[in-house]
Write an enzyme that holds these catalytic residues in place. Sequence first.
Site, PDB file in Angstrom:
ATOM      1  N   ARG A  55       0.839  -1.209   0.000  1.00 47.21           N
ATOM      2  CA  ARG A  55       0.000   0.000   0.000  1.00 47.21           C
ATOM      3  C   ARG A  55       0.876   1.262   0.000  1.00 47.21           C
ATOM      4  NH1 ARG A  55      -4.541   0.732   4.560  1.00 47.21           N
ATOM      5  NH2 ARG A  55      -2.702   1.126   5.837  1.00 47.21           N
ATOM      6  N   HIS A 105       5.222  25.154  -5.277  1.00 45.01           N
ATOM      7  CA  HIS A 105       4.345  24.001  -5.464  1.00 45.01           C
ATOM      8  C   HIS A 105       4.987  22.906  -6.332  1.00 45.01           C
ATOM      9  CE1 HIS A 105       1.417  26.686  -3.755  1.00 45.01           C
ATOM     10  NE2 HIS A 105       0.434  25.811  -3.891  1.00 45.01           N
ATOM     11  N   LYS A 150      -2.931   6.963   0.867  1.00 46.07           N
ATOM     12  CA  LYS A 150      -2.801   7.248   2.303  1.00 46.07           C
ATOM     13  C   LYS A 150      -1.846   8.426   2.456  1.00 46.07           C
ATOM     14  CE  LYS A 150      -2.600   4.650   6.640  1.00 46.07           C
ATOM     15  NZ  LYS A 150      -3.870   5.061   7.204  1.00 46.07           N
ATOM     16  N   GLU A 182     -16.758   5.467   3.925  1.00 45.14           N
ATOM     17  CA  GLU A 182     -15.977   4.860   5.018  1.00 45.14           C
ATOM     18  C   GLU A 182     -16.048   5.788   6.219  1.00 45.14           C
ATOM     19  OE1 GLU A 182     -11.780   4.676   4.060  1.00 45.14           O
ATOM     20  OE2 GLU A 182     -11.818   6.668   3.165  1.00 45.14           O
TER      21      GLU A 182
HETATM   22  C1  LIG Z   1      -9.684   7.021   5.980  1.00 49.12           C
HETATM   23  C2  LIG Z   1      -9.308   5.666   6.494  1.00 49.12           C
HETATM   24  N1  LIG Z   1      -9.988   4.590   6.059  1.00 49.12           N
HETATM   25  C3  LIG Z   1      -9.698   3.346   6.498  1.00 49.12           C
HETATM   26  C4  LIG Z   1      -8.678   3.123   7.426  1.00 49.12           C
HETATM   27  C5  LIG Z   1      -8.376   1.722   7.905  1.00 49.12           C
HETATM   28  O1  LIG Z   1      -7.175   1.245   7.319  1.00 49.12           O
HETATM   29  P1  LIG Z   1      -6.295   0.145   8.065  1.00 49.12           P
HETATM   30  O2  LIG Z   1      -7.196  -1.013   8.328  1.00 49.12           O
HETATM   31  O3  LIG Z   1      -5.217  -0.177   7.074  1.00 49.12           O
HETATM   32  O4  LIG Z   1      -5.780   0.758   9.313  1.00 49.12           O
HETATM   33  C6  LIG Z   1      -7.936   4.210   7.892  1.00 49.12           C
HETATM   34  C7  LIG Z   1      -6.844   3.987   8.854  1.00 49.12           C
HETATM   35  O5  LIG Z   1      -6.399   4.860   9.539  1.00 49.12           O
HETATM   36  C8  LIG Z   1      -8.247   5.510   7.412  1.00 49.12           C
HETATM   37  O6  LIG Z   1      -7.551   6.589   7.834  1.00 49.12           O
END
Ligand SMILES: Cc1ncc(COP(=O)(O)O)c(C=O)c1O
Length: 294
Positions: A55, A105, A150, A182
């Site tokens: 990831r 930037h 992320k 989510e």
């Molecule tokens: C926006 C978001 N979605 C989902 C997750 C869950 O991801 P993971 O199971 O890899 O911690 C996180 C984790 O911090 C997150 O910040």
Amino acid sequence: MDANDSIAYLNGEFLPLSKARISPLDRGFIYGDGVYEVIPVYGRRVFRWEDHLRRLDHSLDGIRLPNPYTHAQWTQIIRELVQRGAHEDQSLYLQVTRGVAKRDHAFPKGVPATVFLMTNALSVPTQEAVDAGVAAISLPDNRWLRCNLKTTSLLPNVLLRQLAIDAGAVEAVLLRDGLLTEGAASNIFLVKDGVLLVPPKSHLTLPGITYDVVLELAQKDGMRYEIREVSEAELRSAQELWLSSSTREVLAITRLDDKAVGNGRPGPLFRRMYTLFQELKAQVRRAPEPQMHA
Ligand SMILES: Cc1ncc(COP(=O)(O)O)c(C=O)c1O
């Protein structure tokens, strides 16, 4: 080093966190121009390291930042950090930014990435939170359209989570165009007619490592599940609602917008999944060698 001080790694050096120094011109500070990972460690075994590394690569590709280290180098750094960490169960934080450069930037040329890691004691939900469940509120998902990366640019998530805290809840459950995406920092599952439902991975959600673990455990256990879009109406009439993340594991949401979810108690599927998750952690802790192949 102070026994209470966390161990950190910064650009090639292990040091106490309190001694780590980064320039204010770091693009992570100026622009939030970086990516990160949070990785749980159980009994000094790094949980799903390969998945986190994959990831990380995906996030780096997404922001067009070459990975400064090989997988073997990452693995070596992580292994050393975990050994130096004071706790058996740890939460590893890892961040890569586009480095230090005059503020502009445009991407700087020939500037090394900044690599920062730290390890802290892993703090998981209290038994009370597990037994009673937690409260959440629903909010419009007003984040950008690349939530699959992320990135450290987390201001929208910070503001959404704070609205939940201000309302006496622990998480914001997000809806975009009438569909569940989510949580502000978690993935969201629900149970409808005895079937576990979760939205598919897309550019609108982070591909959670715990999301994959939950689905793997459901599959192995013969729990019925479907990966599909979930409407707001389904969210509001769910029998069970859960959140998942690396540090919160799986946690039942028993109140949404001040209304009970189902009967207001963690449901039977949640309790089963929680048990399976704890069994998996116990297995990881018993593994003879740290399971780390990159
Ligand atoms: C926006 C978001 N979605 C989902 C997750 C869950 O991801 P993971 O199971 O890899 O911690 C996180 C984790 O911090 C997150 O910040």
